[in-house]
Design a protein around this motif. Sequence first.
Motif, PDB file in Angstrom:
ATOM      1  N   TYR A  19       7.762  -7.779 -12.392  1.00  0.00           N
ATOM      2  CA  TYR A  19       6.282  -7.925 -12.683  1.00  0.00           C
ATOM      3  C   TYR A  19       5.701  -6.306 -12.452  1.00  0.00           C
ATOM      4  N   THR A  20       6.037  -5.837 -11.286  1.00  0.00           N
ATOM      5  CA  THR A  20       5.541  -4.541 -10.730  1.00  0.00           C
ATOM      6  C   THR A  20       5.938  -3.517 -11.771  1.00  0.00           C
ATOM      7  N   ILE A  21       7.089  -3.510 -12.303  1.00  0.00           N
ATOM      8  CA  ILE A  21       7.623  -2.496 -13.318  1.00  0.00           C
ATOM      9  C   ILE A  21       6.890  -2.811 -14.648  1.00  0.00           C
ATOM     10  N   ILE A  47       0.768  -1.208  -0.007  1.00  0.00           N
ATOM     11  CA  ILE A  47      -0.026  -0.007  -0.001  1.00  0.00           C
ATOM     12  C   ILE A  47       0.969   1.098   0.046  1.00  0.00           C
ATOM     13  N   GLU A  48       1.755   1.033   0.822  1.00  0.00           N
ATOM     14  CA  GLU A  48       2.838   2.465   0.982  1.00  0.00           C
ATOM     15  C   GLU A  48       3.519   2.703  -0.427  1.00  0.00           C
ATOM     16  N   PHE A  49       4.116   1.446  -0.850  1.00  0.00           N
ATOM     17  CA  PHE A  49       5.056   1.597  -2.077  1.00  0.00           C
ATOM     18  C   PHE A  49       4.061   2.065  -3.199  1.00  0.00           C
ATOM     19  N   LEU A  50       2.949   1.532  -3.507  1.00  0.00           N
ATOM     20  CA  LEU A  50       2.200   1.906  -4.625  1.00  0.00           C
ATOM     21  C   LEU A  50       1.650   3.551  -4.268  1.00  0.00           C
ATOM     22  N   PRO A  80      -2.898   2.432  -7.192  1.00  0.00           N
ATOM     23  CA  PRO A  80      -3.888   1.451  -6.428  1.00  0.00           C
ATOM     24  C   PRO A  80      -3.569   0.353  -5.767  1.00  0.00           C
ATOM     25  N   TYR A  81      -3.898  -0.059  -4.705  1.00  0.00           N
ATOM     26  CA  TYR A  81      -3.526  -1.338  -4.065  1.00  0.00           C
ATOM     27  C   TYR A  81      -4.633  -2.405  -4.482  1.00  0.00           C
ATOM     28  N   LEU A 137      13.180  -3.990   1.027  1.00  0.00           N
ATOM     29  CA  LEU A 137      13.722  -4.587   1.984  1.00  0.00           C
ATOM     30  C   LEU A 137      13.937  -3.531   3.194  1.00  0.00           C
ATOM     31  N   ASN A 138      14.138  -2.447   2.646  1.00  0.00           N
ATOM     32  CA  ASN A 138      14.295  -1.334   3.779  1.00  0.00           C
ATOM     33  C   ASN A 138      13.030  -1.099   4.643  1.00  0.00           C
ATOM     34  N   MET A 139      11.922  -1.171   3.909  1.00  0.00           N
ATOM     35  CA  MET A 139      10.442  -0.910   4.532  1.00  0.00           C
ATOM     36  C   MET A 139      10.279  -2.083   5.457  1.00  0.00           C
TER      37      MET A 139
END
Length: 220
Positions: free
Chosen positions: A55-57, A26-29, A35-36, A74-76
């Motif tokens: 896949y996301t890209i 949710i935060e990344f998007l 939208p998530y 990873l940092n998140m």
Amino acid sequence: MSYKAYIFDLDGTILDSMDVWKNIDIEFLGKRNLPYTEEYAKALSSMKLNIAAEYTIKLYGLKEEPQDIINEWLNMAKEAFAYKVGLKPYAKELLEVLHKNKIPAAVATTSQKELYLPALKRNGILHFFDAIADSDMVSRGKDSPDIFLHAAKLLNQKPCDCIVFEDTAAGIRSAKSAGFTVAAVIDGEFEAKHAEIREMADFTACDFEKFYRELEKATV
């Protein structure tokens, strides 16, 4: 429950971590005004991180490098896994009974060592596992049975003598295709997938209580 070896997925199965990944998604998007959706989260759930980033890209047409996305994820996740993520109910009790009765147990996870090792150590269960098969040891995600087969190999067991605990449809399908008995650990997410999972898996449960109690009774 008389199996020669037990193989466990981590995220959403042993580790109660699915809310962590949902919040990260949710935060990344959200940072990208995207939208998530549960479909997106479900697709990522059985992928290795590099495949998930690619896949996301492709899905969102992002102009970013896969490794940069992986590093952000990873940092998140690091703090949550190191200090917050707990265990599914009766997971530790089941592992203790296996250990006490010298029944080998292994991890089969597409997660990263820097995430799962701190969580396993803090929750006091790392020493219960005789082997760990992770994403660095196989080239494909859980849409193939490679990681389960590798875990069984590390335990010197045949698939037909092992039970796999898994929470994703892709992982269950792959493990079944390779001859494993599969127990699905279902949660409140992705309700639409539960019918498919129940149909594929040999057993289903929301946590490990029934597996722990049956094994404890059988080994008294």
